[in-house]
Design an enzyme around this catalytic site. Structure first.
Site, PDB file in Angstrom:
ATOM      1  N   LYS A 283       0.883  -0.982  -0.048  1.00 51.91           N
ATOM      2  CA  LYS A 283       0.020  -0.182   0.090  1.00 51.91           C
ATOM      3  C   LYS A 283       0.969   1.273   0.054  1.00 51.91           C
ATOM      4  O   LYS A 283       1.660   1.400   1.073  1.00 51.91           O
ATOM      5  CB  LYS A 283      -0.768  -0.083   1.023  1.00 51.91           C
TER       6      LYS A 283
ATOM      7  N   GLY B 135      -8.682   8.594   9.621  1.00 50.48           N
ATOM      8  CA  GLY B 135      -9.063   8.631  11.042  1.00 50.48           C
ATOM      9  C   GLY B 135     -10.042   9.507  11.477  1.00 50.48           C
ATOM     10  O   GLY B 135     -10.599   9.908  12.626  1.00 50.48           O
TER      11      GLY B 135
ATOM     12  N   ALA C 144      -9.866   5.215   4.187  1.00 45.97           N
ATOM     13  CA  ALA C 144      -9.759   6.103   5.035  1.00 45.97           C
ATOM     14  C   ALA C 144     -11.080   6.838   5.073  1.00 45.97           C
ATOM     15  O   ALA C 144     -11.947   7.187   4.188  1.00 45.97           O
ATOM     16  CB  ALA C 144      -8.605   6.689   4.712  1.00 45.97           C
ATOM     17  N   GLY C 145     -11.391   7.155   6.498  1.00 46.86           N
ATOM     18  CA  GLY C 145     -12.462   8.332   6.723  1.00 46.86           C
ATOM     19  C   GLY C 145     -13.753   7.540   6.974  1.00 46.86           C
ATOM     20  O   GLY C 145     -14.702   8.299   7.596  1.00 46.86           O
TER      21      GLY C 145
END
EC number: 2.8.1.10
Lengths: 67, 259
Positions: free
Chosen positions: B98, B159, B185-186
């Site tokens: 990644k 996060g 993410a998120g």
């Protein structure tokens, strides 16, 4: 004795120590540790024979939690 | 069978789990098992003999069917990311990487230029490159062209729990993309993961939403169910939206005529 830099800290070692000796000294079986000496990756098969020199910079890296 | 295809690898689970921020390794491992995830991210860090329990390689490799996807977190340039990838491959034996290059700790937004460069180099070297990117359809297409296995646009800041703030752009990426699009993410709630899958995402990657939940293993399971439901809905084909009501029952006025 020689002194190497291990993960940024001074580490004394007996002269003639190999990478495998260093791993035993710190209590690692070396299986899940990546070893870099002076920024070169040292594969497991080369660790028993690679002798560390005065001033070598050694990095030991593991996998920790991350996203 | 409906499988997530990444390079020559295929996975039946479309939930990828991050391993950061868990209260301890035992809870993390329970969550990984509960999630059914077959791809799990890890990060490189210095060995510390006082914190030997932080080493996740051993425990994670005992879970059957789990492939590690190391990230390049901590890299702020392409060169650093390439270096992290080489070290990670030595450790994991896995070609998955990644690519995550975010130079600014205030917002953790990925650097598109360095990310592209690292992805280009690593794909050429045979890595299965999964770049974490802003939701930019042009960048996503360029990354596909240099051989990435997937693209991973962010739903919102890492996060943050702000969900799919970039849904419209992610839809554009999906429409243009021939490789899996993975929201990374998120995300905060399973319903957001389901939404991403209904849009046509190939998978979702979740970490904080599970790791800091009241009960991480249960939340991991909830995400797994939501991802599966969203995928099923996508494959079933969602109805078209309409600007006006369309009756579901017959509207012939027989009642007025007969009563």
């Amino acid at each position: 004795m020689i002194t190497i830099e291990l993960n940024g800290q001074q580490q004394p070692l007996p002269t003639g120590s190999t990478v495998s000796d260093l791993l035993s000294t710190i209590g690692s079986d070396g299986k899940s540790v990546a070893v870099l000496v002076n920024q070169q990756i040292i594969r497991p098969e080369n660790r028993p024979t690679l002798m560390l020199q005065e001033g070598d910079q050694v990095e030991l890296l593991i996998f920790a939690g991350g996203g | 069978m409906d499988l997530l295809q990444l390079g020559s690898h295929s996975f039946s689970s479309r939930l990828i789990l991050g391993t950061g921020k868990f209260s301890n390794a035992a809870v993390m491992l329970q969550a990984v098992r509960a999630s059914g995830a077959q791809l799990v991210t890890v990060a490189l860090r210095r060995f510390n003999r006082e914190q030997a329990e932080d080493d996740l390689f051993g425990p994670l490799s005992t879970i059957e069917g789990v492939t590690l996807m190391p990230n390049t977190s901590g890299a702020s340039t392409a060169a650093e990311a390439v270096r992290a990838a080489h070290i990670s491959r030595e450790l994991s034996g896995s070609a998955f990487i990644k690519v995550e290059i975010h130079p600014n700790p205030q917002h953790l937004m990925p650097d598109p230029i360095e990310t592209f460069e690292a992805a280009r180099i690593l794909a050429k070297e045979g890595f299965l490159v999964m770049p974490y990117i802003t939701a930019d359809p042009v960048l996503a297409k360029r990354l596909e062209e240099v051989g990435c296995a997937a693209v991973m646009p962010l739903g919102s800041a890492i996060g943050s729990g702000q969900g799919l703030a970039n849904a419209a752009m992610i839809e554009l990426i999906i429409r243009e993309s021939s490789i899996p699009v993975i929201v990374d993410a998120g995300l905060r709630s399973p319903s957001e993961a389901a939404h991403a899958m209904e849009m046509g995402c190939g998978a979702v990657l979740v970490n904080s939403a599970v790791a800091v939940a009241g009960n991480p293993p249960e939340m991991a399971e909830a995400f797994a169910e939501a991802v599966a439901a969203g995928r099923k809905a996508f494959r079933a084909g969602l109805m078209q939206k309409s600007g006006s009501a369309i009756a579901t029952s017959p509207l012939t006025a027989f009642l007025g005529a007969t009563l």
